[in-house]
Design a protein around this motif. Structure first.
Motif, mmCIF file in Angstrom:
data_model
loop_
_atom_site.group_PDB
_atom_site.id
_atom_site.type_symbol
_atom_site.label_atom_id
_atom_site.label_comp_id
_atom_site.label_asym_id
_atom_site.label_seq_id
_atom_site.Cartn_x
_atom_site.Cartn_y
_atom_site.Cartn_z
ATOM 1 N N ALA A 174 1.780 12.291 -9.889
ATOM 2 C CA ALA A 174 0.122 12.162 -10.793
ATOM 3 C C ALA A 174 -0.278 10.985 -9.258
ATOM 4 O O ALA A 174 -1.341 10.915 -8.629
ATOM 5 N N VAL A 175 -0.061 10.104 -9.056
ATOM 6 C CA VAL A 175 -0.135 9.127 -8.319
ATOM 7 C C VAL A 175 0.126 9.961 -6.735
ATOM 8 O O VAL A 175 -1.413 9.853 -5.911
ATOM 9 N N ILE A 176 0.556 10.485 -6.684
ATOM 10 C CA ILE A 176 0.335 11.199 -4.559
ATOM 11 C C ILE A 176 -0.703 11.533 -4.570
ATOM 12 O O ILE A 176 -1.566 11.702 -3.495
ATOM 13 N N SER A 177 -0.808 12.614 -5.964
ATOM 14 C CA SER A 177 -1.838 13.302 -6.076
ATOM 15 C C SER A 177 -3.650 12.969 -5.651
ATOM 16 O O SER A 177 -4.151 13.211 -5.300
ATOM 17 N N GLN A 178 -3.764 11.827 -5.787
ATOM 18 C CA GLN A 178 -4.689 10.613 -6.313
ATOM 19 C C GLN A 178 -4.591 10.366 -5.263
ATOM 20 O O GLN A 178 -5.722 9.072 -4.965
ATOM 21 N N SER A 179 -4.181 10.045 -4.281
ATOM 22 C CA SER A 179 -3.754 9.097 -2.572
ATOM 23 C C SER A 179 -4.253 10.091 -1.564
ATOM 24 O O SER A 179 -2.912 10.983 -1.492
ATOM 25 N N ALA A 180 -4.932 9.345 -0.770
ATOM 26 C CA ALA A 180 -5.433 9.856 0.368
ATOM 27 C C ALA A 180 -4.018 9.596 1.379
ATOM 28 O O ALA A 180 -4.031 10.961 2.294
ATOM 29 N N LYS A 181 -2.905 8.774 1.791
ATOM 30 C CA LYS A 181 -1.966 8.198 1.914
ATOM 31 C C LYS A 181 -0.591 8.001 1.042
ATOM 32 O O LYS A 181 -0.841 7.416 0.324
ATOM 33 N N SER A 182 0.090 8.728 1.287
ATOM 34 C CA SER A 182 1.470 8.138 0.844
ATOM 35 C C SER A 182 2.420 7.375 1.380
ATOM 36 O O SER A 182 2.940 8.013 3.115
ATOM 37 N N VAL A 183 3.251 6.476 1.152
ATOM 38 C CA VAL A 183 4.271 5.255 1.933
ATOM 39 C C VAL A 183 4.976 5.761 1.027
ATOM 40 O O VAL A 183 5.035 4.555 -0.075
ATOM 41 N N GLU A 232 6.870 -6.251 3.895
ATOM 42 C CA GLU A 232 5.678 -7.419 5.227
ATOM 43 C C GLU A 232 5.593 -6.109 6.028
ATOM 44 O O GLU A 232 4.608 -5.808 6.540
ATOM 45 N N ASP A 233 7.026 -5.407 6.953
ATOM 46 C CA ASP A 233 6.080 -4.585 7.167
ATOM 47 C C ASP A 233 4.825 -3.254 6.707
ATOM 48 O O ASP A 233 3.839 -2.796 7.084
ATOM 49 N N ALA A 234 5.374 -2.830 5.075
ATOM 50 C CA ALA A 234 4.596 -2.054 4.300
ATOM 51 C C ALA A 234 3.081 -2.237 4.123
ATOM 52 O O ALA A 234 2.226 -2.266 4.712
ATOM 53 N N ALA A 235 3.162 -3.913 4.432
ATOM 54 C CA ALA A 235 1.440 -4.600 4.028
ATOM 55 C C ALA A 235 0.711 -4.435 5.510
ATOM 56 O O ALA A 235 -0.224 -5.269 4.680
ATOM 57 N N LYS A 236 1.124 -4.331 6.743
ATOM 58 C CA LYS A 236 0.321 -3.857 7.172
ATOM 59 C C LYS A 236 -0.197 -3.285 7.633
ATOM 60 O O LYS A 236 -1.270 -2.861 8.170
ATOM 61 N N LEU A 237 0.544 -1.907 6.301
ATOM 62 C CA LEU A 237 -0.692 -0.636 6.732
ATOM 63 C C LEU A 237 -1.679 -0.612 5.946
ATOM 64 O O LEU A 237 -2.918 -0.004 6.138
ATOM 65 N N ILE A 238 -2.277 -1.852 4.858
ATOM 66 C CA ILE A 238 -3.164 -1.845 3.998
ATOM 67 C C ILE A 238 -4.481 -2.062 4.859
ATOM 68 O O ILE A 238 -4.440 -3.540 5.301
ATOM 69 N N LYS A 239 -5.185 -1.285 4.699
ATOM 70 C CA LYS A 239 -6.766 -2.257 5.176
ATOM 71 C C LYS A 239 -8.211 -2.876 3.725
ATOM 72 O O LYS A 239 -7.631 -2.991 2.974
#
Length: 237
Positions: free
Chosen positions: A194-203, A84-91
């Protein structure tokens, strides 16, 4: 005492005790700490034990048969709060990756109100939950890892490289005493990299039981993660 004899003795001890520290094992078996660490690393690699909090516990037969279902039940309430807390970061209007871990699974419950988001996942149960909620979802495909019901491997990694991901959400077996995020599955560790290298932000989602955990493969230093969502008291070591 030979290696195989030590392995048997460690498993016998863990048959009778839910958990034992590495120091106590070294004392009982009259060996050094480096020797015990190597023994535990071997037993973990062969899926007979799980190492955490400076010691080990045995993996039950039930865990081996259906680990995904069991892991979903462990710390269920805490994982739900983290999600629930993490989902608040999604825009709105973003592309996000959600990994196939049971910790991340419940994010699906909290993103229905987001507008025009695209989700990529390697998790089979998660992809089914997302599509039922009408969320545009891509599955990586690839080699299916039975114990985790998640895809990994070179096919999945190549699929990930087709996207520019705004934010990725992941969990792992835990964080070791040196502050490195670790896991016991090499294919899933490689996919997360691989995912992290393609991502602007990691959580990184990590409940309090996942700290001071040992595992075979290193993903990245905890300090390099952009956001950490946890219920660990920062005053606790």
């Amino acid at each position: 005492m030979l290696k195989d004899e030590r392995y048997d003795e460690i498993l016998k001890i863990l048959d009778n005790e839910k958990y034992i520290s590495s120091q106590e094992l070294a004392r009982r078996l009259f060996v050094s700490m480096p020797t015990i660490r190597r023994d535990l690393a071997h037993l973990e690699k062969t899926k007979q034990i799980v190492r955490n909090y400076g010691g080990a516990r045995k993996i039950s037969d039930e865990y081996l048969v259906m680990p995904m279902r069991l892991r979903e039940k462990v710390n269920h309430i805490e994982k739900k709060q983290l999600c629930e807390d993490a989902a608040k970061l999604i825009k709105d209007d973003s592309i996000v990756f959600l990994d196939g871990s049971t910790t991340v699974l419940q994010i699906a419950e909290f993103i229905s109100e987001k507008q025009n988001i695209t989700v990529i996942t390697n998790g089979v149960p998660l992809s089914l939950m997302l599509i039922k909620k009408g969320i545009k979802t891509y599955s990586t495909g690839g080699e299916l890892i039975e114990n985790s019901m998640a895809y990994a491997g070179s096919f999945a990694e190549e699929f990930i490289r087709k996207f520019n991901i705004d934010m990725c959400f992941f969990s792992c077996q835990g964080v070791n005493e040196n502050g490195i995020i670790v896991d016991s599955s090499l294919p899933e560790t490689q996919l997360r990299s691989a995912v992290i290298s393609q991502s602007a932000k990691s959580v990184f989602l990590c409940d309090k039981t996942k700290f001071n955990v040992s595992a075979s493969y290193n993903l990245m230093p905890l300090r390099d993660v952009d956001h950490i969502v946890t219920n660990k008291n920062p005053q606790n070591n």
